[in-house]
Design a protein around this motif. Sequence first.
Motif, PDB file in Angstrom:
ATOM      1  N   ASN A   3     -11.046 -11.021  67.214  1.00 13.79           N
ATOM      2  CA  ASN A   3      -9.713 -11.268  66.679  1.00 13.79           C
ATOM      3  C   ASN A   3      -9.172 -12.619  67.120  1.00 13.79           C
ATOM      4  O   ASN A   3      -8.507 -13.317  66.351  1.00 13.79           O
ATOM      5  CB  ASN A   3      -8.751 -10.164  67.134  1.00 13.79           C
ATOM      6  CG  ASN A   3      -9.022  -8.877  66.405  1.00 13.79           C
ATOM      7  OD1 ASN A   3      -9.647  -8.888  65.345  1.00 13.79           O
ATOM      8  ND2 ASN A   3      -8.574  -7.766  66.966  1.00 13.79           N
ATOM      9  N   THR A  80      -2.322 -10.596  54.647  1.00 11.20           N
ATOM     10  CA  THR A  80      -2.181 -11.654  55.640  1.00 11.20           C
ATOM     11  C   THR A  80      -1.104 -12.612  55.153  1.00 11.20           C
ATOM     12  O   THR A  80      -0.297 -12.264  54.292  1.00 11.20           O
ATOM     13  CB  THR A  80      -3.536 -12.362  55.851  1.00 11.20           C
ATOM     14  OG1 THR A  80      -3.382 -13.349  56.874  1.00 11.20           O
ATOM     15  CG2 THR A  80      -4.007 -13.035  54.574  1.00 11.20           C
ATOM     16  N   VAL A 112     -10.506 -13.955  57.296  1.00 18.12           N
ATOM     17  CA  VAL A 112      -9.213 -13.284  57.291  1.00 18.12           C
ATOM     18  C   VAL A 112      -9.230 -12.259  56.163  1.00 18.12           C
ATOM     19  O   VAL A 112      -9.501 -12.596  55.026  1.00 18.12           O
ATOM     20  CB  VAL A 112      -8.059 -14.295  57.072  1.00 18.12           C
ATOM     21  CG1 VAL A 112      -6.733 -13.567  57.005  1.00 18.12           C
ATOM     22  CG2 VAL A 112      -8.034 -15.333  58.187  1.00 18.12           C
ATOM     23  N   PHE A 114      -7.692  -9.762  53.378  1.00 22.46           N
ATOM     24  CA  PHE A 114      -6.478  -9.854  52.574  1.00 22.46           C
ATOM     25  C   PHE A 114      -6.599  -8.953  51.359  1.00 22.46           C
ATOM     26  O   PHE A 114      -7.683  -8.501  50.990  1.00 22.46           O
ATOM     27  CB  PHE A 114      -6.218 -11.302  52.136  1.00 22.46           C
ATOM     28  CG  PHE A 114      -7.289 -11.878  51.247  1.00 22.46           C
ATOM     29  CD1 PHE A 114      -7.216 -11.755  49.862  1.00 22.46           C
ATOM     30  CD2 PHE A 114      -8.380 -12.545  51.783  1.00 22.46           C
ATOM     31  CE1 PHE A 114      -8.203 -12.273  49.042  1.00 22.46           C
ATOM     32  CE2 PHE A 114      -9.373 -13.072  50.969  1.00 22.46           C
ATOM     33  CZ  PHE A 114      -9.287 -12.930  49.591  1.00 22.46           C
ATOM     34  N   ASN A 231      -2.616  -1.780  58.793  1.00 26.50           N
ATOM     35  CA  ASN A 231      -3.532  -2.846  59.199  1.00 26.50           C
ATOM     36  C   ASN A 231      -4.708  -2.914  58.217  1.00 26.50           C
ATOM     37  O   ASN A 231      -5.454  -1.942  58.064  1.00 26.50           O
ATOM     38  CB  ASN A 231      -4.045  -2.568  60.613  1.00 26.50           C
ATOM     39  CG  ASN A 231      -4.792  -3.742  61.209  1.00 26.50           C
ATOM     40  OD1 ASN A 231      -5.318  -4.588  60.487  1.00 26.50           O
ATOM     41  ND2 ASN A 231      -4.854  -3.803  62.523  1.00 26.50           N
ATOM     42  N   THR A 233      -7.458  -4.556  58.498  1.00 28.24           N
ATOM     43  CA  THR A 233      -8.769  -4.800  59.123  1.00 28.24           C
ATOM     44  C   THR A 233      -9.453  -3.524  59.584  1.00 28.24           C
ATOM     45  O   THR A 233     -10.620  -3.553  59.983  1.00 28.24           O
ATOM     46  CB  THR A 233      -8.606  -5.745  60.335  1.00 28.24           C
ATOM     47  OG1 THR A 233      -7.830  -5.083  61.345  1.00 28.24           O
ATOM     48  CG2 THR A 233      -7.906  -7.032  59.934  1.00 28.24           C
ATOM     49  N   ASN A 253       0.061  -1.210  61.481  1.00 28.25           N
ATOM     50  CA  ASN A 253      -0.038  -2.640  61.756  1.00 28.25           C
ATOM     51  C   ASN A 253       1.058  -3.053  62.725  1.00 28.25           C
ATOM     52  O   ASN A 253       2.222  -3.182  62.352  1.00 28.25           O
ATOM     53  CB  ASN A 253       0.086  -3.438  60.442  1.00 28.25           C
ATOM     54  CG  ASN A 253       0.044  -4.934  60.677  1.00 28.25           C
ATOM     55  OD1 ASN A 253      -0.443  -5.403  61.697  1.00 28.25           O
ATOM     56  ND2 ASN A 253       0.549  -5.699  59.716  1.00 28.25           N
ATOM     57  N   THR A 255       1.084  -5.923  64.277  1.00 30.86           N
ATOM     58  CA  THR A 255       1.141  -7.398  64.179  1.00 30.86           C
ATOM     59  C   THR A 255       0.622  -8.108  65.416  1.00 30.86           C
ATOM     60  O   THR A 255       0.846  -9.310  65.563  1.00 30.86           O
ATOM     61  CB  THR A 255       2.567  -7.900  63.868  1.00 30.86           C
ATOM     62  OG1 THR A 255       3.406  -7.725  65.005  1.00 30.86           O
ATOM     63  CG2 THR A 255       3.160  -7.188  62.664  1.00 30.86           C
ATOM     64  N   ASP A 257      -2.315  -8.893  66.066  1.00 31.52           N
ATOM     65  CA  ASP A 257      -3.376  -9.826  65.695  1.00 31.52           C
ATOM     66  C   ASP A 257      -2.824 -11.211  65.375  1.00 31.52           C
ATOM     67  O   ASP A 257      -3.489 -12.217  65.530  1.00 31.52           O
ATOM     68  CB  ASP A 257      -4.151  -9.277  64.482  1.00 31.52           C
ATOM     69  CG  ASP A 257      -5.562  -9.825  64.424  1.00 31.52           C
ATOM     70  OD1 ASP A 257      -5.720 -10.999  64.750  1.00 31.52           O
ATOM     71  OD2 ASP A 257      -6.478  -9.080  64.074  1.00 31.52           O
ATOM     72  N   LEU A 259      -2.227 -12.529  62.481  1.00 33.47           N
ATOM     73  CA  LEU A 259      -2.539 -12.973  61.122  1.00 33.47           C
ATOM     74  C   LEU A 259      -2.068 -11.994  60.061  1.00 33.47           C
ATOM     75  O   LEU A 259      -2.170 -12.286  58.875  1.00 33.47           O
ATOM     76  CB  LEU A 259      -4.055 -13.183  60.962  1.00 33.47           C
ATOM     77  CG  LEU A 259      -4.655 -14.355  61.738  1.00 33.47           C
ATOM     78  CD1 LEU A 259      -6.154 -14.392  61.539  1.00 33.47           C
ATOM     79  CD2 LEU A 259      -4.028 -15.663  61.300  1.00 33.47           C
ATOM     80  N   TYR A 260      -1.557 -10.832  60.494  1.00 32.12           N
ATOM     81  CA  TYR A 260      -1.219  -9.786  59.537  1.00 32.12           C
ATOM     82  C   TYR A 260       0.224  -9.333  59.774  1.00 32.12           C
ATOM     83  O   TYR A 260       0.473  -8.377  60.506  1.00 32.12           O
ATOM     84  CB  TYR A 260      -2.202  -8.617  59.655  1.00 32.12           C
ATOM     85  CG  TYR A 260      -3.633  -9.074  59.509  1.00 32.12           C
ATOM     86  CD1 TYR A 260      -4.163  -9.345  58.259  1.00 32.12           C
ATOM     87  CD2 TYR A 260      -4.441  -9.272  60.629  1.00 32.12           C
ATOM     88  CE1 TYR A 260      -5.469  -9.798  58.120  1.00 32.12           C
ATOM     89  CE2 TYR A 260      -5.744  -9.724  60.505  1.00 32.12           C
ATOM     90  CZ  TYR A 260      -6.249  -9.983  59.236  1.00 32.12           C
ATOM     91  OH  TYR A 260      -7.535 -10.446  59.103  1.00 32.12           O
TER      92      TYR A 260
END
Length: 770
Positions: A3, A80, A112, A114, A231, A233, A253, A255, A257, A259-260
């Motif tokens: 990550n 993302t 990434v 998406f 999330n 991922t 999620n 957040t 990470d 990126l998301y």
Amino acid sequence: MRNFLKAAVGCLGMIAGCFSTGEAQDFGGMSFGEAGNFGPPQTSGSSKATVTSYGEASFVIVTELALPDHWHVYYKNPGTVGLPMEAALQPVPGFRVEGPFWQIPELEKGLVDFYGYSGKAKMAFRVTPEKDAPPEATFITTMTWQMCAEQCAAPETKNFSVTLKRGDGQTAPDAAELTGNMAGLAAPDWAEGLKARISQEGKTVTLHLRTNGRPVPQDSVYFFCNQGEINPTTPQIFKKLDDSNYELSMQFNDTTDGLYPNNLPDADRGKPLTSLSGILRAGREGIIITADDRPFSGESQSTAAGTESAPEPSASIPAPPLMGLGEIMFFMFIGGIILNVMPCVFPVIGLKIMGFVQLGGGERKKVLAHSLTFVLGILISFWLITAILIALKANMFDWSAPAGPGVFSGDFWLGRGAEGVVNWAFWFENPWVNFCLLGLMLAMGLSMFGVFEIGVKATTMGNDLQHRKGYAGSFWSGALATVISTPCSAPFLGQAIGAAMLQPPLGIVLCLTMMGLGMSLPYIILGAFPVLTRYLPKPGAWMESFKQSMSFLMFGTAAYFLWIYMAFFDAENHPQDILFLFFGLVLFSMAFWVYGRWCPMYRSRKSRITGGIFSVIFLLAGLYYMLPPEGAAWFGRGSAPGAAESAAAAPSLQEEGNIWIPWSPEAMQAALDGGKPVYVDFTARWCSTCQVNKASYTDEVLAAFKKYGIVMMKADKTRTNPAIDQELKNLGRTAVPVNALYLPGRKPAVTRELLSPAYLLEFLEKEMER
């Protein structure tokens, strides 16, 4: 570690993308994917209908983009950081429009993850002909998208059109292909009567499904959330419990990470979700789902809408009755009078009151001339606004729209020439308008405070020139008062303005003229009876103190416009833009201080030239850093044009926690289909009355909403939003604030404009127990 590497490299890619102001940039040997430099992306697209001609039945308009290899566009929730695809179908007289409907997205895995589309991307609208549908119609879809690969190209906006004639409504040969892979246009057998709810334990969010007994396809099951709560991922696990019950487990999620992102405020992160909406894909089919955390009961308490039902509820619900023309003109006149004491207008009015004080004891003709000149500035400004509104309503600035009756024809003025959707104060949805008014209010405040003087004249200039300047000042003060009055929807004005905008052009002219006359009335009276100025204080040294005190009202107005202006910045992803804005305001103010200090006429020529040069430098530097994102991108600074679009609604929603969810036609219809009432607050940052109304949502009022199981949605009109404009038109309004309660199977109930806790409690009790 994975990550961290993804975040680090992804951030490098996004930073590089921020400096892209046009074509995609070539990064040489740096590669984020399989290919190298793809070159400038070329996109083609078209609009098609599912019928060859329209009859009485509904049909679908599908707009499809053909994307070049290796490039993709984003779903409503990109997953993302990305700019989602958008579509709006321009209103067509004689047709009812529902949508947009989204193509089922894909989860794209890579550096990434998406949600988006590659190869082809579609959006659709369902169109229903009404009895007055014309023999031929052109349907224009406006699409906005941003393509990304190794980096992102600049956002694009294009119009796509399809023309149909009235006929037998025969189905087009490619109709099935056009509507394939779309969510919400048709319901699969297993989705009929589907119920859905959510639960959360720790980071695990479970979507519980209860069907009618028909099996749900168990391959490729995936839930694409609308607000980033899930999330992307982490794999989603689908389980069949029995013939009617299923569960889909997902990861919340949080957040971490980086990126998301999601749209939950910091205060609510870590708390269990109370609602969830998005597209559920099962096999090759998809449905729209809105679910809450209440247990299943005999009645549907949660919603699955992959259905034939329309996501535009008010299309089939009659709007509240409109006022007659005479009633509209009366309330416009009363509202115009009240505008004089609204916070947007009062600072400018204060200046004119001071002007009348200066005229006290002077010639009657002079007082009358100044007051009538001020009134003339108000009326001419109102007529210019009226002309712009009528031109927009008649689609005169849309060269692709079918030509209507000429402006010199009776048909145009009596109602068959203006069919668009416009709204009062529409220019405040443009960041450049707020940019200009912010600078103007700040400069006027600095001048009134004594930092510099506007129009300092040498003693050799004659009285005649000074008088002409004075009349011009009265005229432009009236014009300025009109312009800055537009975001102040005074009591009596909201419903009247909405009804006026639905009148034919001649009616709009009459209504807005009455509003201008109402605003002008105090000055007409002062001009007709100048003896009244004797009751005002005599001119004296106190006037300088009064002028400086009025500067604080100007600074307050500038602060209000600054707050509005900040909504056009993506503060979440580009916080440095807000810092640049504040520095720009400092430099802007410093320019006027230098001008006032070293450029007066009594200074030496060398001092004035030097001061003037530094004033211009500071002024240009300040304006540069104050530019909105659209303008900053021209110089390669800040985020790309439109980058704040996806986050535009977030600030207003985050301020009040997660009790409000973003409004959309699909989400509202999904809730109504599930038997849940929906309360919608149509609001905007530039609407001062809207901000006053927010204080009415006390804990007691919120408890009443929860008691009745009402879904609370916020429709933020700070930026231009065609879907909100259309919904307001369906309600018989065009100006915010508007607050409406939608009940399944009933027409919406609209509140009064000024709210209070007691009124809201009474309103809810009356409507819910009717």
